[in-house]
Design an enzyme around this catalytic site. Structure first.
Site, PDB file in Angstrom:
ATOM      1  N   LYS A  67      -2.854  21.592  42.155  1.00 35.86           N
ATOM      2  CA  LYS A  67      -3.183  20.845  40.923  1.00 35.86           C
ATOM      3  C   LYS A  67      -2.386  21.398  39.766  1.00 35.86           C
ATOM      4  O   LYS A  67      -1.943  22.557  39.786  1.00 35.86           O
ATOM      5  CB  LYS A  67      -4.680  20.905  40.609  1.00 35.86           C
ATOM      6  CG  LYS A  67      -5.279  22.300  40.327  1.00 35.86           C
ATOM      7  CD  LYS A  67      -5.064  22.838  38.927  1.00 35.86           C
ATOM      8  CE  LYS A  67      -5.619  24.253  38.762  1.00 35.86           C
ATOM      9  NZ  LYS A  67      -5.088  24.964  37.602  1.00 35.86           N
TER      10      LYS A  67
ATOM     11  N   ASP B 169     -12.536  25.962  40.134  1.00 34.17           N
ATOM     12  CA  ASP B 169     -11.812  24.726  40.430  1.00 34.17           C
ATOM     13  C   ASP B 169     -11.867  24.342  41.912  1.00 34.17           C
ATOM     14  O   ASP B 169     -11.175  23.404  42.319  1.00 34.17           O
ATOM     15  CB  ASP B 169     -10.385  24.726  39.864  1.00 34.17           C
ATOM     16  CG  ASP B 169      -9.571  25.920  40.306  1.00 34.17           C
ATOM     17  OD1 ASP B 169     -10.022  26.624  41.224  1.00 34.17           O
ATOM     18  OD2 ASP B 169      -8.485  26.137  39.743  1.00 34.17           O
TER      19      ASP B 169
HETATM   20  O1  C5P Z   1     -14.005  30.783  38.849  1.00 31.17           O
HETATM   21  P1  C5P Z   1     -12.825  31.611  39.218  1.00 31.17           P
HETATM   22  O2  C5P Z   1     -13.182  32.688  40.214  1.00 31.17           O
HETATM   23  O3  C5P Z   1     -11.641  30.832  39.643  1.00 31.17           O
HETATM   24  O4  C5P Z   1     -12.399  32.372  37.883  1.00 31.17           O
HETATM   25  C1  C5P Z   1     -11.522  33.459  37.898  1.00 31.17           C
HETATM   26  C2  C5P Z   1     -11.622  34.186  36.558  1.00 31.17           C
HETATM   27  O5  C5P Z   1     -11.094  33.384  35.514  1.00 31.17           O
HETATM   28  C3  C5P Z   1     -13.014  34.504  36.117  1.00 31.17           C
HETATM   29  O6  C5P Z   1     -13.459  35.736  36.652  1.00 31.17           O
HETATM   30  C4  C5P Z   1     -12.875  34.596  34.604  1.00 31.17           C
HETATM   31  O7  C5P Z   1     -12.308  35.832  34.230  1.00 31.17           O
HETATM   32  C5  C5P Z   1     -11.841  33.530  34.317  1.00 31.17           C
HETATM   33  N1  C5P Z   1     -12.425  32.225  33.951  1.00 31.17           N
HETATM   34  C6  C5P Z   1     -13.022  32.094  32.719  1.00 31.17           C
HETATM   35  N2  C5P Z   1     -13.559  30.878  32.372  1.00 31.17           N
HETATM   36  C7  C5P Z   1     -13.489  29.826  33.197  1.00 31.17           C
HETATM   37  C8  C5P Z   1     -12.856  29.942  34.471  1.00 31.17           C
HETATM   38  C9  C5P Z   1     -12.330  31.172  34.806  1.00 31.17           C
HETATM   39  O8  C5P Z   1     -13.107  33.044  31.926  1.00 31.17           O
HETATM   40  N3  C5P Z   1     -14.000  28.657  32.832  1.00 31.17           N
END
Ligand code: C5P
Length: 319
Positions: A15, A153
């Site tokens: 994406k 995502d």
């Molecule tokens: O959800 P995911 O594991 O992909 O997110 C990775 C990191 O990205 C999270 O630990 C956080 O530090 C950051 N993040 C964030 N806000 C979001 C998505 C991700 O701060 N909406």
């Protein structure tokens, strides 16, 4: 095949984010987002093998690196999000299926830690494969919940397409697909860790004030109108591209700024970092011109950086 080994195959699309506005940091550490995802035809191949007759569930993941980083060592087994996806799915079965060995093999083509959602897409591909194999045991809600627990995502890749993401990116609203966009992607071989980019975003925001979060819904509305009303009017779409994480990504890897300049210099109407980077994308003036723009961008990248980046052209839209 009853009682035998089953091999399931899924394509896992990448994406880009055509719009990514970042709001306040929440008590759970995530940031409030308003984003527009667009899946693109750059795929990992995911193969899931199910070996019945095991005394307990086991999980194995292997992956081959993408062409952009041929020497990269990828996480295996439950350290890979795809393995955790299999484990999470089986937990939902609550003992209703007989144990099996689940093996996932991923032929990576999507660059890793690039802002293109590759790992999340692989995890969603595993969920889709298992859901089909076991004849849809999870409700759509349970599947989305499992996906969002794996990553913000991951739910996007259960469906794909052009989709608005809210909350931490997992609260989805599909948008009418519309014609695909002619894009040129710059794919660096170096990674950026998403948490590092968000941390730098917070530092920059506290130092100099943040981007316009209250105006984000209206700005996204303008982009959506440009995408639906006047798909030929690529200039309006270009004007609506936004990524609030861009300054943070450039501050961590200044080469990202060089890649944006190269795409702009090559004739892209709008250029932007994808997600938390370091992948970048440019909106080409037309499908026909995209390959020429791609070659021009390659030639405009400073010499030392050229061997660390590849450019591809494609038309967005993929499932
Ligand atoms: O959800 P995911 O594991 O992909 O997110 C990775 C990191 O990205 C999270 O630990 C956080 O530090 C950051 N993040 C964030 N806000 C979001 C998505 C991700 O701060 N909406």
């Amino acid at each position: 095949m009853a009682g035998g080994v089953t091999v399931l195959r899924e394509q896992a699309a990448a994406k880009v984010n055509l719009f990514l506005a970042v709001g306040p940091r929440r008590p759970d550490g995530y940031h409030e987002l308003l984003t527009l995802y667009e899946t693109v035809p750059l795929y990992d191949d995911v193969r899931v093998t199910i070996r019945p007759g095991a005394s307990r569930w086991t999980y194995r993941v292997r992956a081959t690196p993408p062409p952009s980083s041929p020497r990269l060592r990828l996480p295996v087994d439950l350290r890979n999000l795809a393995g955790r996806a299999a484990e999470r799915f089986v937990a939902e079965l609550e003992g209703t299926a007989t144990p099996a060995g689940i093996e996932v093999f991923i032929a990576k083509r999507i660059p890793v830690a690039a802002g293109l959602g590759g790992g999340s897409s692989d995890a969603a591909a595993v969920l889709r494969a298992l859901q089909a194999h076991f004849h849809d045991p999870l409700t759509a809600n349970a599947l989305s919940r499992a996906a969002s627990e794996l990553g913000s995502d991951v739910p996007l890749f259960l469906g794909g397409g052009r989709t608005i993401g809210r909350s931490r990116g997992e609260d989805l609203e599909p948008v009418a697909p519309g014609p695909g966009l002619p894009l040129v992607l710059g794919l660096p071989s170096f990674p950026l860790r998403t948490p590092d980019v968000y941390r730098r975003f917070d530092e920059l925001r506290s130092a100099s004030g943040g981007p316009d979060w209250p105006g984000a819904e209206q700005a996204l509305g303008n982009l959506l109108r440009a995408l639906s009303d006047s798909p030929e009017q690529l200039a309006d779409i270009a004007a609506g591209l936004r990524n609030d994480l861009e300054p943070a990504a450039i501050s961590l890897r200044p080469e990202v700024g060089e890649l944006l300049l190269a795409l702009r210099g090559a004739g892209c109407l709008g250029v932007i970092v994808s997600g938390s980077g370091p992948a970048v994308l440019g909106l080409a003036p037309s499908r026909d011109e995209a390959p020429t723009v791609r070659e021009r961008a390659r030639s405009l990248v400073p010499h030392g950086l050229r061997r660390k980046v590849s450019f591809i052209s494609l038309v967005s839209g993929a499932r």
